[in-house]
Design an enzyme around this catalytic site. Structure first.
Site, PDB file in Angstrom:
ATOM      1  N   CYS A 124       1.290  -1.068  -0.659  1.00 49.61           N
ATOM      2  CA  CYS A 124      -0.389   0.238  -0.102  1.00 49.61           C
ATOM      3  C   CYS A 124       1.280   1.135  -0.291  1.00 49.61           C
ATOM      4  O   CYS A 124       1.717   1.318   0.652  1.00 49.61           O
ATOM      5  CB  CYS A 124      -0.906   0.363   1.257  1.00 49.61           C
ATOM      6  SG  CYS A 124      -1.473   1.195   1.218  1.00 49.61           S
TER       7      CYS A 124
ATOM      8  N   HIS B 236      -9.440  -3.372  -2.106  1.00 48.38           N
ATOM      9  CA  HIS B 236      -8.493  -2.958  -1.635  1.00 48.38           C
ATOM     10  C   HIS B 236      -8.442  -1.684  -1.585  1.00 48.38           C
ATOM     11  O   HIS B 236      -8.573  -1.123  -0.615  1.00 48.38           O
ATOM     12  CB  HIS B 236      -6.841  -3.386  -1.607  1.00 48.38           C
ATOM     13  CG  HIS B 236      -5.513  -2.659  -1.012  1.00 48.38           C
ATOM     14  ND1 HIS B 236      -4.305  -2.895  -0.400  1.00 48.38           N
ATOM     15  CD2 HIS B 236      -5.303  -0.886  -1.107  1.00 48.38           C
ATOM     16  CE1 HIS B 236      -3.840  -2.372  -0.322  1.00 48.38           C
ATOM     17  NE2 HIS B 236      -4.406  -0.777  -0.853  1.00 48.38           N
TER      18      HIS B 236
HETATM   19  O1  GNR Z   1       0.247  -0.337  -5.662  1.00 40.78           O
HETATM   20  C1  GNR Z   1      -0.874  -0.608  -4.905  1.00 40.78           C
HETATM   21  N1  GNR Z   1      -0.315  -1.973  -4.979  1.00 40.78           N
HETATM   22  C2  GNR Z   1      -0.831  -3.326  -4.437  1.00 40.78           C
HETATM   23  C3  GNR Z   1      -0.142  -4.149  -4.437  1.00 40.78           C
HETATM   24  C4  GNR Z   1      -1.331  -6.018  -3.915  1.00 40.78           C
HETATM   25  C5  GNR Z   1      -2.253  -5.238  -3.643  1.00 40.78           C
HETATM   26  C6  GNR Z   1      -2.968  -4.414  -3.924  1.00 40.78           C
HETATM   27  C7  GNR Z   1      -2.010  -3.289  -4.092  1.00 40.78           C
HETATM   28  S1  GNR Z   1      -3.034  -1.443  -3.564  1.00 40.78           S
HETATM   29  C8  GNR Z   1      -1.391  -0.251  -4.134  1.00 40.78           C
HETATM   30  C9  GNR Z   1      -1.310   0.713  -4.256  1.00 40.78           C
HETATM   31  C10 GNR Z   1      -2.329   1.759  -3.033  1.00 40.78           C
HETATM   32  O2  GNR Z   1      -2.417   1.436  -2.268  1.00 40.78           O
HETATM   33  N2  GNR Z   1      -3.583   1.422  -3.187  1.00 40.78           N
HETATM   34  O3  GNR Z   1      -4.272   1.804  -2.119  1.00 40.78           O
HETATM   35 NI    NI Z   2      -3.404   0.818  -0.514  1.00 38.46          NI
END
Ligand code: GNR
Ligand code: NI
Length: 167
Positions: free
Chosen positions: A91, A133
């Site tokens: 994240c 997510h």
């Molecule tokens: O860039 C991101 N990669 C990711 C990898 C696996 C599962 C979820 C993500 S989302 C994240 C970008 C982010 O924080 N979105 O809220």
């Molecule tokens: Ni995120």
């Protein structure tokens, strides 16, 4: 366009619940453009408005290899969810932390596009993970909340330590 500041866990602003967008107007379109620029610059594959301290139900995403397929979800709703999958998530609000999270494997989502037009999408794999997510962010939830209390405390301490080191 502008690159926006990404709020880091455990900043309480990440726990704000986003409001639905009433009208997809030029202000929303500007927010979407700025969020896309911020996501690509980070770089990340998704970004929820909550992460840039805008508490409206707006998500941008691009899971394509060459970063050529921007997807926008406004006021997203999950209509159906099936199965379970485990995926290692990261994240932009919790930099450097990667942990396995269990979520439904296949989802059907309904949302508005950048024109304010309703669309439906069936998603699985990474796309399904990413949509869920990002939708969690809009509800004020960060992925680390799926982990054990012990892991959450360790991650919080890591974040605080990093803050001290960069001051
Ligand atoms: O860039 C991101 N990669 C990711 C990898 C696996 C599962 C979820 C993500 S989302 C994240 C970008 C982010 O924080 N979105 O809220
Ligand atoms: Ni995120």
């Amino acid at each position: 366009m502008a690159i926006l500041e990404i709020v880091h866990y455990p900043d309480p602003r990440l726990y704000t619940v986003a409001k639905p967008v009433a009208v997809v107007d030029d202000n929303i379109r500007k927010l979407v453009r700025d969020m896309a620029e911020t996501m690509y610059a980070a770089p990340g594959i998704g970004l929820a408005a909550t992460q840039v301290d805008e508490h409206q139900q707006v998500i941008v995403m691009d899971i394509s290899e060459d970063k050529s397929k921007l997807q926008v979800f406004i006021n997203p709703r999950i209509l159906q969810a099936d199965g379970m999958q485990e995926f290692e998530e990261g994240c932009l609000s919790v930099p450097g932390i990667f942990e396995i999270v269990k979520r439904p494997e296949k989802i059907t989502v309904e949302a508005l596009d950048i024109e304010g037009k309703k669309f439906k999408l069936n998603a699985d794999g990474l796309l399904a993970v990413c949509i869920q997510h990002e939708m969690d962010h809009l509800k004020g939830k960060v992925f680390v909340e799926y982990l054990s209390q012990l892991k959450q405390i360790r991650i919080k301490n890591k974040m605080k330590k990093r803050l001290r080191e960069t001051m």
